[in-house]
Design a protein around this motif. Structure first.
Motif, PDB file in Angstrom:
ATOM      1  N   LEU A 264     -36.791 -93.329 -60.149  1.00 38.49           N
ATOM      2  CA  LEU A 264     -36.518 -93.670 -58.793  1.00 38.49           C
ATOM      3  C   LEU A 264     -37.697 -94.283 -58.411  1.00 38.49           C
ATOM      4  O   LEU A 264     -38.396 -94.352 -58.108  1.00 38.49           O
ATOM      5  CB  LEU A 264     -36.707 -92.013 -58.154  1.00 38.49           C
ATOM      6  N   GLN A 265     -36.482 -95.558 -58.100  1.00 41.06           N
ATOM      7  CA  GLN A 265     -37.540 -97.024 -57.136  1.00 41.06           C
ATOM      8  C   GLN A 265     -36.665 -96.632 -56.178  1.00 41.06           C
ATOM      9  O   GLN A 265     -35.959 -97.301 -55.305  1.00 41.06           O
ATOM     10  CB  GLN A 265     -37.186 -97.814 -58.269  1.00 41.06           C
ATOM     11  N   LEU A 266     -37.477 -95.962 -54.814  1.00 37.96           N
ATOM     12  CA  LEU A 266     -37.000 -95.311 -53.599  1.00 37.96           C
ATOM     13  C   LEU A 266     -36.880 -97.354 -52.917  1.00 37.96           C
ATOM     14  O   LEU A 266     -35.878 -97.072 -52.012  1.00 37.96           O
ATOM     15  CB  LEU A 266     -37.781 -94.612 -52.939  1.00 37.96           C
TER      16      LEU A 266
ATOM     17  N   ARG B 195     -35.242 -99.814 -53.301  1.00 40.69           N
ATOM     18  CA  ARG B 195     -34.110 -99.923 -53.767  1.00 40.69           C
ATOM     19  C   ARG B 195     -32.943 -99.512 -52.676  1.00 40.69           C
ATOM     20  O   ARG B 195     -31.695 -99.669 -53.372  1.00 40.69           O
ATOM     21  CB  ARG B 195     -33.848-100.148 -55.584  1.00 40.69           C
ATOM     22  N   CYS B 196     -32.840 -98.379 -52.171  1.00 40.91           N
ATOM     23  CA  CYS B 196     -32.346 -97.651 -51.350  1.00 40.91           C
ATOM     24  C   CYS B 196     -32.773 -97.829 -50.119  1.00 40.91           C
ATOM     25  O   CYS B 196     -33.546 -97.946 -48.876  1.00 40.91           O
ATOM     26  CB  CYS B 196     -32.911 -96.225 -51.615  1.00 40.91           C
TER      27      CYS B 196
ATOM     28  N   ARG C  55     -39.573 -86.938 -54.973  1.00 38.44           N
ATOM     29  CA  ARG C  55     -40.247 -87.819 -55.896  1.00 38.44           C
ATOM     30  C   ARG C  55     -41.524 -87.451 -56.639  1.00 38.44           C
ATOM     31  O   ARG C  55     -41.011 -87.659 -58.316  1.00 38.44           O
ATOM     32  CB  ARG C  55     -40.310 -88.513 -55.010  1.00 38.44           C
TER      33      ARG C  55
ATOM     34  N   MET D 194     -31.233 -92.774 -64.572  1.00 34.82           N
ATOM     35  CA  MET D 194     -32.171 -92.544 -64.301  1.00 34.82           C
ATOM     36  C   MET D 194     -32.942 -92.015 -65.870  1.00 34.82           C
ATOM     37  O   MET D 194     -34.331 -92.371 -66.268  1.00 34.82           O
ATOM     38  CB  MET D 194     -32.339 -90.752 -64.093  1.00 34.82           C
TER      39      MET D 194
ATOM     40  N   ARG E  20     -33.399 -95.408 -68.091  1.00 33.49           N
ATOM     41  CA  ARG E  20     -34.990 -95.852 -67.695  1.00 33.49           C
ATOM     42  C   ARG E  20     -36.090 -95.497 -68.261  1.00 33.49           C
ATOM     43  O   ARG E  20     -36.773 -96.279 -68.154  1.00 33.49           O
ATOM     44  CB  ARG E  20     -35.291 -95.769 -65.733  1.00 33.49           C
TER      45      ARG E  20
ATOM     46  N   ASP F 226     -30.359 -96.151 -56.383  1.00 39.87           N
ATOM     47  CA  ASP F 226     -31.013 -95.266 -56.383  1.00 39.87           C
ATOM     48  C   ASP F 226     -30.666 -94.244 -55.019  1.00 39.87           C
ATOM     49  O   ASP F 226     -31.539 -93.177 -55.082  1.00 39.87           O
ATOM     50  CB  ASP F 226     -33.432 -95.870 -56.017  1.00 39.87           C
ATOM     51  N   CYS F 227     -30.001 -94.208 -54.258  1.00 38.56           N
ATOM     52  CA  CYS F 227     -29.999 -93.879 -53.142  1.00 38.56           C
ATOM     53  C   CYS F 227     -28.631 -92.592 -53.694  1.00 38.56           C
ATOM     54  O   CYS F 227     -29.099 -91.372 -53.300  1.00 38.56           O
ATOM     55  CB  CYS F 227     -28.600 -94.285 -51.807  1.00 38.56           C
TER      56      CYS F 227
ATOM     57  N   ASN G 274     -34.425 -96.005 -47.558  1.00 33.51           N
ATOM     58  CA  ASN G 274     -36.114 -95.446 -47.303  1.00 33.51           C
ATOM     59  C   ASN G 274     -36.872 -96.032 -46.633  1.00 33.51           C
ATOM     60  O   ASN G 274     -37.818 -96.197 -46.594  1.00 33.51           O
ATOM     61  CB  ASN G 274     -36.381 -96.661 -49.059  1.00 33.51           C
TER      62      ASN G 274
ATOM     63  N   ILE H 196     -29.358 -91.703 -56.626  1.00 33.70           N
ATOM     64  CA  ILE H 196     -30.133 -91.139 -57.936  1.00 33.70           C
ATOM     65  C   ILE H 196     -31.363 -89.530 -56.900  1.00 33.70           C
ATOM     66  O   ILE H 196     -30.795 -88.618 -56.827  1.00 33.70           O
ATOM     67  CB  ILE H 196     -31.001 -91.618 -58.104  1.00 33.70           C
TER      68      ILE H 196
END
Length: 183
Positions: free
Chosen positions: A65-67, A69-70, A93, A52, A55, A28-29, A73, A31
């Motif tokens: 985008l799943q922030l 998980r980064c 986002r 991406m 998903r 996710d970072c 964030n 992405i």
């Protein structure tokens, strides 16, 4: 502290040095950084773009985008929707928009029947990935333009059939990019 948009390509280059294997960073970072840089040609950005797409196909199963998980964030708790992020991150986002479209044209005893299904998926201001039904009249013109470009036919006519997902996102220059996925 937010990263200015003009530095996004440099961040991508620094974050993804040549010696870094694709599995050595949270996807996710990647992405987020690759999205900001317009998904430049690299193994890491190719993997990020592929993830991406995975998903959201064949239908939007999970947010692209799943922030949370980064590690970059901004201190969001795990599983958080991600409303409290720097403005630059929020810009990227909220710039992700996904249209899921289906068109079926067929002959019947009553003439020609056309069935359309249109839904829009996007991040709201709170960072939640939301889905809403849409109509042909509420659809922006760029959606049908992209559908025609990739299928040769649009949603408005009486002929043709397709299933697809159109994803639009913006880079650090605010230039839109489009990805069409047929399924």
């Amino acid at each position: 502290m937010p990263i200015p948009r003009v530095f996004a390509p440099a961040c991508v280059a620094i974050a993804f040095g040549i010696s870094t294997p694709a599995e050595a960073y949270p996807i996710d970072c990647a992405i987020l950084l690759c999205l900001a840089g317009g998904f430049p040609a690299s193994a890491e950005c190719s993997a990020a773009h592929t993830e991406m797409i995975r998903r959201v196909t064949p239908w939007p199963i999970e947010p692209p985008l799943q922030l949370w998980r980064c590690p970059m964030n901004g201190g969001l708790p795990a599983g958080s929707a991600g409303g409290d992020v720097p403005d630059d991150v929020r810009h990227y986002r909220e710039g992700i928009e996904l249209w899921q479209v289906t068109k079926r044209s067929m002959n019947s005893s009553g003439g020609r029947e056309v069935h359309r299904t249109i839904s829009r998926h996007h991040y709201d201001e709170g960072g939640r990935w939301v889905r809403g039904e849409a109509s042909l009249l509420s659809m922006p013109s760029w959606v049908d333009q992209q559908i025609i470009e990739h299928n040769g036919i649009g949603l408005a006519g009486d002929f043709g059939s397709f299933n697809g997902i159109l994803m639009r996102y913006h880079d650090y220059r605010n230039q839109p990019s489009y990805t069409w996925i047929s399924y």
